[in-house]
Design an enzyme around this catalytic site. Structure first.
Site, PDB file in Angstrom:
ATOM      1  N   ASP B  11       0.883  -1.216   0.110  1.00 31.31           N
ATOM      2  CA  ASP B  11      -0.010   0.012  -0.070  1.00 31.31           C
ATOM      3  C   ASP B  11       1.038   1.239   0.068  1.00 31.31           C
ATOM      4  O   ASP B  11       1.838   1.354   1.004  1.00 31.31           O
ATOM      5  CB  ASP B  11      -0.876   0.001   1.192  1.00 31.31           C
ATOM      6  CG  ASP B  11      -2.043  -1.197   1.101  1.00 31.31           C
ATOM      7  OD1 ASP B  11      -2.200  -1.749   0.026  1.00 31.31           O
ATOM      8  OD2 ASP B  11      -2.821  -1.177   2.393  1.00 31.31           O
ATOM      9  N   ASP B 130     -13.638  -5.285  -3.512  1.00 30.08           N
ATOM     10  CA  ASP B 130     -13.629  -5.206  -2.096  1.00 30.08           C
ATOM     11  C   ASP B 130     -14.956  -5.801  -1.845  1.00 30.08           C
ATOM     12  O   ASP B 130     -16.036  -5.189  -2.014  1.00 30.08           O
ATOM     13  CB  ASP B 130     -13.352  -3.946  -1.574  1.00 30.08           C
ATOM     14  CG  ASP B 130     -12.143  -3.409  -1.881  1.00 30.08           C
ATOM     15  OD1 ASP B 130     -11.114  -4.314  -1.729  1.00 30.08           O
ATOM     16  OD2 ASP B 130     -11.883  -2.090  -2.020  1.00 30.08           O
TER      17      ASP B 130
END
Lengths: 196, 258
Positions: B11, B130
């Site tokens: 990330d 997601d």
């Protein structure tokens, strides 16, 4: 000097970065004169066959590429463009190797695109590109179409069916995988091409 | 034989690698190039860089760090976050990335998947999903959006199984399914959900969320038949090395790249 043919594709950087890491002298070009005069020519390619042929045509590169006498390496789509035609967009290609590129068979156990690391099988030990390549070496493949079988196939890979992974025909060679993205084994292939 | 892939996910925020738990509380993990090199040397098959800020704020992902990574990295990598049209994807791919991953922007405008596939080929287009369970009894999962921070995250009301099928039909070359109920917890991948999604797809599927032990990787490849397993925290925290996981998988008869 290696001429990397600027096919306008988005992945050219990967190929030139790999040549940099090998400290090879190269130029990225779409100038027919520079390509004709180079010691070696790399034809990269990601994307679709029809678009790629259209771009080569627009850049007036097709006659030059058809008449190269020096060692040529096609990578992935660049390899597929070496054949006579492709089912992808039903388009005529460079015709430097006989036969037609066709879509991979859809098989629940062998998903399309063939995407990821795979090893080589049925290797021709005489093929210079395979010099130093081990049985367990894996290469990064990303493709949905395959080259035709024939005496030009110097190594295969298995994804459901057996597919050509390395081809060689006269001065023209091609790899279905991306040597520039295949870590050390890929560097070995590129280095062999530079030295062949 | 195609190898199963292990994919560390980094990330990225403001040019550094960060890691959060359950999509919040991000802490700095280190420099992008340094971590990319470390994972490549450790045997990662591919890397994903997820620009969490570009995704939520609406900025485009910066080209400079992608170029720095591309010069170094001789394995494939994918960039996610901030890709909203063909031009922003072109910038990322031209900087040296092999694939772009779209998520919220594709939900807002599914045609984006088709446009990217037409421009760059399906192999360059990953759709990240997601997903969270909404009904335990009927095993119904829904897709969440803007998950970069707890403040912006919301359900789309779309069923996950419908959305992944649509993404494939529109030209996605690969799906990364991030199972949010498991994310950052380390108790194993969401095998039920991954199996359900696998059965809907013909393209490669990458599992994400929940890895904490070598057995979790074995289970997700054997039971859910995924093509790759993505993980972050378990690698960043040094709980497991890629070599440990690959040794285990090989012992289980699962083909991995040495």
């Amino acid at each position: 000097m290696i001429a990397v043919v600027d096919t306008g594709g988005a992945n050219l950087k990967s190929v030139t970065n790999a040549l940099c890491r090998l400290e090879a002298e190269y130029c990225l070009t779409s100038d027919p004169k520079k390509i004709a005069a180079a010691d070696r020519v790399i034809l990269p390619g990601v994307g679709a066959a029809r678009d790629a042929m259209r771009r080569l045509e627009a850049a007036n590169l097709i006659p030059t590429l058809k008449n190269l006498k020096q060692p040529v390496l096609g990578i992935c789509l660049g390899m597929q463009l070496l054949f006579e035609s492709s089912e992808e967009g039903d388009v005529a290609c460079l015709g430097l190797i006989p036969g037609r590129v066709v879509r991979l068979k859809d098989d629940p156990s062998a998903r399309v695109p063939h995407m990821g690391w795979n090893n080589l099988v049925k290797c021709d030990s005489e093929e210079p590109l395979l010099s130093g390549v081990d049985e367990d070496d894996c290469f990064y493949f990303v493709h949905s179409f395959r080259a035709p079988d024939g005496p030009w196939v110097k190594a295969m890979t298995k994804h459901g069916e057996l597919l050509p992974a390395i081809v060689s025909y006269g001065n023209v060679k091609g790899v279905q995988f991306h040597p520039e993205k295949s870590e050390q084994p890929g560097s070995k292939i590129l280095r062999s091409f530079i030295q062949c | 034989m195609l190898r199963k892939r292990l994919i560390p996910c980094l990330d990225v925020r403001d040019g550094v690698v960060v890691k959060g738990v359950k999509f919040a509380d991000h802490v700095v993990m280190g420099d992008i190039v340094e971590l990319a090199r470390r994972y490549r040397d450790a045997g990662a098959d591919e890397l994903v860089f997820y620009d969490i800020k570009a995704s939520t704020v609406g900025a485009t992902v910066s080209r400079s760090w992608i170029e720095r990574v591309a010069v170094l990295l001789d394995i494939p990598f994918c960039v996610a976050g901030g890709i909203h049209d063909v031009e922003s994807a072109r910038t990322v791919l031209a900087a040296g990335a092999d694939k772009v991953s779209v998520n919220s922007r594709a939900l807002a405008r599914p045609q984006l998947i088709t446009e990217l596939a037409d421009a760059f080929g399906s192999q360059a287009v990953v759709v990240g999903v997601d997903s969270k369970i909404v009904d335990q009894a009927s095993n119904d999962w829904q897709v969440y959006q803007f998950t970069g921070s707890a403040a912006t995250m919301r359900s789309t009301g779309r069923r996950t199984l419908d959305w992944v099928r649509e993404a494939e039909e529109r030209g996605a070359g690969e799906i990364v399914l991030n199972c949010m109920d498991q994310d950052g917890v380390g108790s194993g991948y969401d095998l039920e959900q991954l199996k359900a999604v696998r059965s809907q797809l013909r393209i490669p599927l990458i599992a994400s969320g929940g890895a904490g032990a070598v057995e979790h990787f074995g289970a997700v490849f054997k039971e859910a038949d995924v093509d790759g397993a993505l993980a972050a925290g378990v690698f960043h925290a040094g709980l497991l090395t890629i070599a440990q996981i690959k040794d285990y998988l090989r012992g289980e008869g699962i083909e991995v790249r040495l």
